[in-house]
Design a protein around this motif. Structure first.
Motif, PDB file in Angstrom:
ATOM      1  N   HIS A 212       0.812  -1.217   0.000  1.00 26.57           N
ATOM      2  CA  HIS A 212       0.000   0.000   0.000  1.00 26.57           C
ATOM      3  C   HIS A 212       0.846   1.268   0.000  1.00 26.57           C
ATOM      4  O   HIS A 212       0.299   2.360   0.017  1.00 26.57           O
ATOM      5  CB  HIS A 212      -0.929   0.023   1.218  1.00 26.57           C
ATOM      6  N   SER A 214       2.288   2.649   2.356  1.00 20.67           N
ATOM      7  CA  SER A 214       1.770   3.411   3.478  1.00 20.67           C
ATOM      8  C   SER A 214       2.266   2.695   4.738  1.00 20.67           C
ATOM      9  O   SER A 214       3.152   1.852   4.652  1.00 20.67           O
ATOM     10  CB  SER A 214       0.242   3.427   3.399  1.00 20.67           C
ATOM     11  N   SER A 232      -4.066   0.253   8.744  1.00 18.77           N
ATOM     12  CA  SER A 232      -3.404   0.889   7.600  1.00 18.77           C
ATOM     13  C   SER A 232      -3.688   2.384   7.599  1.00 18.77           C
ATOM     14  O   SER A 232      -4.791   2.823   7.908  1.00 18.77           O
ATOM     15  CB  SER A 232      -3.900   0.267   6.293  1.00 18.77           C
ATOM     16  N   TYR A 233      -2.671   3.147   7.216  1.00 16.67           N
ATOM     17  CA  TYR A 233      -2.797   4.604   7.096  1.00 16.67           C
ATOM     18  C   TYR A 233      -3.042   5.012   5.654  1.00 16.67           C
ATOM     19  O   TYR A 233      -2.794   6.152   5.280  1.00 16.67           O
ATOM     20  CB  TYR A 233      -1.516   5.279   7.585  1.00 16.67           C
ATOM     21  N   ARG A 234      -3.516   4.083   4.815  1.00 16.90           N
ATOM     22  CA  ARG A 234      -3.549   4.371   3.376  1.00 16.90           C
ATOM     23  C   ARG A 234      -4.438   5.551   3.011  1.00 16.90           C
ATOM     24  O   ARG A 234      -4.203   6.215   2.011  1.00 16.90           O
ATOM     25  CB  ARG A 234      -3.981   3.121   2.609  1.00 16.90           C
ATOM     26  N   THR A 235      -5.463   5.858   3.808  1.00 21.24           N
ATOM     27  CA  THR A 235      -6.311   7.017   3.508  1.00 21.24           C
ATOM     28  C   THR A 235      -5.791   8.283   4.182  1.00 21.24           C
ATOM     29  O   THR A 235      -6.386   9.342   4.040  1.00 21.24           O
ATOM     30  CB  THR A 235      -7.751   6.792   3.995  1.00 21.24           C
ATOM     31  N   GLY A 236      -4.700   8.159   4.925  1.00 22.82           N
ATOM     32  CA  GLY A 236      -4.184   9.303   5.670  1.00 22.82           C
ATOM     33  C   GLY A 236      -4.503   9.222   7.145  1.00 22.82           C
ATOM     34  O   GLY A 236      -3.902   9.911   7.944  1.00 22.82           O
ATOM     35  N   ARG A 239      -6.941   3.248   9.993  1.00 21.53           N
ATOM     36  CA  ARG A 239      -8.219   2.545   9.967  1.00 21.53           C
ATOM     37  C   ARG A 239      -7.933   1.045   9.945  1.00 21.53           C
ATOM     38  O   ARG A 239      -6.834   0.622   9.597  1.00 21.53           O
ATOM     39  CB  ARG A 239      -9.024   2.937   8.724  1.00 21.53           C
ATOM     40  N   TYR A 241      -8.493  -2.839   8.649  1.00 14.67           N
ATOM     41  CA  TYR A 241      -8.858  -3.630   7.471  1.00 14.67           C
ATOM     42  C   TYR A 241      -8.652  -5.102   7.786  1.00 14.67           C
ATOM     43  O   TYR A 241      -7.911  -5.470   8.695  1.00 14.67           O
ATOM     44  CB  TYR A 241      -7.985  -3.235   6.277  1.00 14.67           C
ATOM     45  N   SER A 252     -13.229  -3.642   5.433  1.00 14.06           N
ATOM     46  CA  SER A 252     -12.762  -2.617   6.360  1.00 14.06           C
ATOM     47  C   SER A 252     -13.779  -2.406   7.464  1.00 14.06           C
ATOM     48  O   SER A 252     -14.969  -2.675   7.300  1.00 14.06           O
ATOM     49  CB  SER A 252     -12.485  -1.307   5.627  1.00 14.06           C
TER      50      SER A 252
END
Lengths: 465, 194
Positions: A212, A214, A232-236, A239, A241, A252
């Motif tokens: 990712h 991230s 995961s920090y993939r959206t900033g 969150r 998953y 998620s």
């Protein structure tokens, strides 16, 4: 000749006992040393003093093409049995000793309590591993099984062999083996990101499972070993998953309230995740049914942070980490899974609170591992606390003493732990056997974070008796 | 030099008088520059010079405003640092945060994500929570000064995004921080109200 053999056997046993004493003594001494530092610590390890049984492995044979991989299979099983820490393993024996009949008298002279024999039949996709466990004292076969082996080039091959090793451990001890398991962890990459990696219990077959670019971290295995929940920090924003390891599909956890969603763990039925939502004026533990994708609910909440939950195997209680007793002094608490009164587990002392974090409940239910230190500047070490039915236990053991060690996770046998260790030569993942105190390096030369030990993954390969 | 300055003063006075006489002119009077040799057609030359001067003044004002806005943005984005294992606002951090408050009061459309970080010591997961608590401390500081809480989002990277990738006291001090990421109204940052 007979006398010489017996003498050498006796000597060999003396050496084994000597080794056991040598092992027990320094750790015992550490235990006393540690007693001043960790309140309630009584002994470095839970060494039980029993001499481990001697298990010999007769060189494996092969027929119909099986000859080619026989010694490779034997090598994997030999190391698995040694890593189980349940036997004194004799497997460096001359090839000349290999034969299909078992000479019980010879093995008795050598000092073996158990003997493993193995034969690989066939090659390629049709090969089968036949394994027998012999009781040398009673001069009989205790158990035998046939294990289908996939092609040696396939990714399942080693796991199939590990499954046979675990069966041998079960035959000999009645306890589950842990060879057919894996460890998932996050690894800090060159670019500062973190991805999830998986490695077999013997350090082989290391591979990345996320991509990712991230931060992916804090993985947890589903009880069936098919899914991994992680942050995961993939959206900033952090969150939670869930990755299905066989299909690659992801689900998620929704984020209906503000905050960082961190530190997921599964309930024993594999249906729900329990995790922390941190942020806003109140943080807490929450649960969400990831299978039915419903039922977001609160377990604990307050003007402090409850994080890193771990559920008892019977599903009745949660251990977690919280700073309820003050900033910089996190402690381990127990709470009923439905919420309610939280009780302190870690060795908190007024005026000298210590720092205890990252609990993991043993699959056997009786103990909780975590890491901590008493005073600032002290390295963190791995600790194990007994869990009674009462509120607080005073039985605490320290199982590491070298370098600094954090984030323990139990193997399914409830006696081995994997954790992040830092030594003067670097960082890695280490494994300790809480019974013998034996420590080994699982992965080194990387910067790992928060490992999680899988349940047994042997179910895919069934023994055919 | 003295003569020039004198001339400048007179020119300004003249322009002001001129401007006062010409009500129809929408241009605000501005100081013309460098009038060494006034030509014969004083009136039209004056108009040209006025408009040039006005444009230049406007450009100057614009540049000053942009500089002030850039300064304000830099102040808004300036990190604040924390003591070991603490989320309390330090006196040094408070000075920086007070400057931010003034800017945020003047810039009601600006929204900020507060990203908390920790040093590498201690537990990875506990540090995630600690970073968030630091971000929340900053948000609470802003709220105490009358700013609306929902202008700020908090999150934490724990120890996973160090500013300085070393393991010593200096690096740790740099890594224990809250970063300020402007998520809305970046083009509507105003310098503090005077």
């Amino acid at each position: 000749m007979r006398v010489t053999s017996l003498l050498s056997t006796a000597l060999a046993r003396l050496v084994v006992v000597g080794a056991a004493i040598a092992l027990a003594l320094p750790t015992g001494a550490q235990g006393q040393d540690v007693e001043e530092r960790f309140p309630g610590v009584s002994l470095g390890i839970t060494y039980d003093g029993r001499e481990a049984a001697t298990l010999a492995i007769q060189p494996f044979t092969g027929v119909s093409g099986g000859e080619e991989i026989a010694s490779q299979v034997q090598g994997i099983i030999g190391r698995d049995l040694r890593y189980s820490n349940r036997f004194q393993v004799l497997d460096s024996l001359p090839r000349g000793i290999s034969r299909d009949e078992v000479d019980y008298g010879l093995w008795d002279q050598i000092g073996a309590d158990f003997l493993v024999t193995g034969r690989v039949e066939g090659a390629g996709i049709t090969s089968t591993l036949v394994v027998e466990l012999h009781d040398i004292v009673y001069r009989e076969v205790m158990d035998r099984a046939r294990f289908p082996l996939p092609n040696p080039d396939s990714g399942d091959f080693r796991m199939a062999v590990h499954t046979a090793a675990d069966e041998i451990v079960y035959w000999a001890t009645g306890d589950p083996g842990i060879a057919a398991t894996r460890v998932v962890y996050s690894q800090r990459m060159e670019d500062g990101n973190q991805e999830l990696w998986v490695v077999d219990f013997d350090g082989e077959n290391r591979r990345r499972i996320t991509d990712h670019a991230s931060i992916s971290m804090s993985p947890a295995w589903s009880p069936d070993g098919n899914r991994v929940a992680y942050v995961s920090y993939r959206t900033g924003l952090p969150r939670i998953y869930e990755l299905n390891l066989s299909t690659g599909e992801e689900r998620s956890v929704p984020a209906p309230r503000e905050g960082d969603y961190i530190t997921p763990t599964y309930t024993p039925d594999g249906q729900s995740l329990i995790f922390a939502v941190v942020g806003g004026r109140r943080s807490g533990l929450f649960t969400y049914n990831i299978v039915r994708e419903c039922c977001f609910a609160n377990i604990s909440e307050g003007p402090y942070e409850d994080i890193s939950p771990t559920v008892s195997p019977d599903g009745s209680r949660i251990a977690f980490n919280s700073n309820r007793l003050g900033e910089g002094a996190p402690q381990i608490y127990l709470v009923p899974v439905g919420g309610g009164q939280a009780n302190l587990l870690s060795p908190y002392t007024p005026g000298r609170p210590g720092y205890y974090s990252s609990p993991d409940w043993s699959p056997l239910g009786n103990r909780i591992a975590f890491h901590g230190r008493v005073d600032r500047g002290m390295p963190h070490q791995i600790l194990i606390s007994e869990v009674g039915t009462g509120t607080r236990s005073n039985r605490l053991v320290q199982v590491t003493s070298q370098g600094r060690n954090e984030d323990p996770s139990w193997a399914p046998d409830g006696r081995h732990l994997v954790y992040v260790g830092e030594r003067n030569w670097g960082r890695g993942l280490f494994i300790v056997d809480a019974v013998t105190g034996n420590e080994r390096t699982l992965v080194s030369g990387i910067r790992p974070n928060v490992p999680a030990w899988s349940p047994s993954l042997a179910s895919g390969v069934t023994a055919d008796r | 030099m003295h003569y020039r300055r004198l001339f400048f003063v007179f020119a300004v006075l003249g322009a002001v008088t001129l401007g006062a006489c010409r009500r129809e002119s929408p241009e605000p009077p501005a100081p013309p520059q460098e009038q060494e040799d006034p030509g014969p057609d004083l009136d039209s030359l004056q108009r040209v010079q006025d408009s040039i001067a006005a444009a230049e003044a406007e450009a100057r004002r614009q540049a000053e405003l942009e500089r002030a806005q850039a300064d304000a943005r830099a102040t808004l984005e300036q990190m604040v640092f924390f003591d070991y294992d603490e989320s309390a606002i330090t006196p040094q951090a408070e000075q920086v945060l007070r400057q931010k408050v003034e800017i945020l009061e003047a810039s009601p459309n600006v929204r900020i994500r507060l990203e908390g970080h920790t040093d590498e010591r201690g537990s990875v997961e506990y540090n995630q929570a600690l970073g968030n608590r630091r971000a929340e401390s900053v948000r609470e500081f802003f709220v105490q000064f009358g700013l609306s809480a929902d202008r700020f989002q908090t999150t934490s990277y724990g120890e996973e995004r160090p500013l300085v990738n070393r393991s010593d006291e200096e690096a740790w001090a740099q890594n224990r921080r809250v970063e300020f990421v402007i998520t809305a109204g970046a083009d509507q940052i105003n310098p503090p109200n005077m």
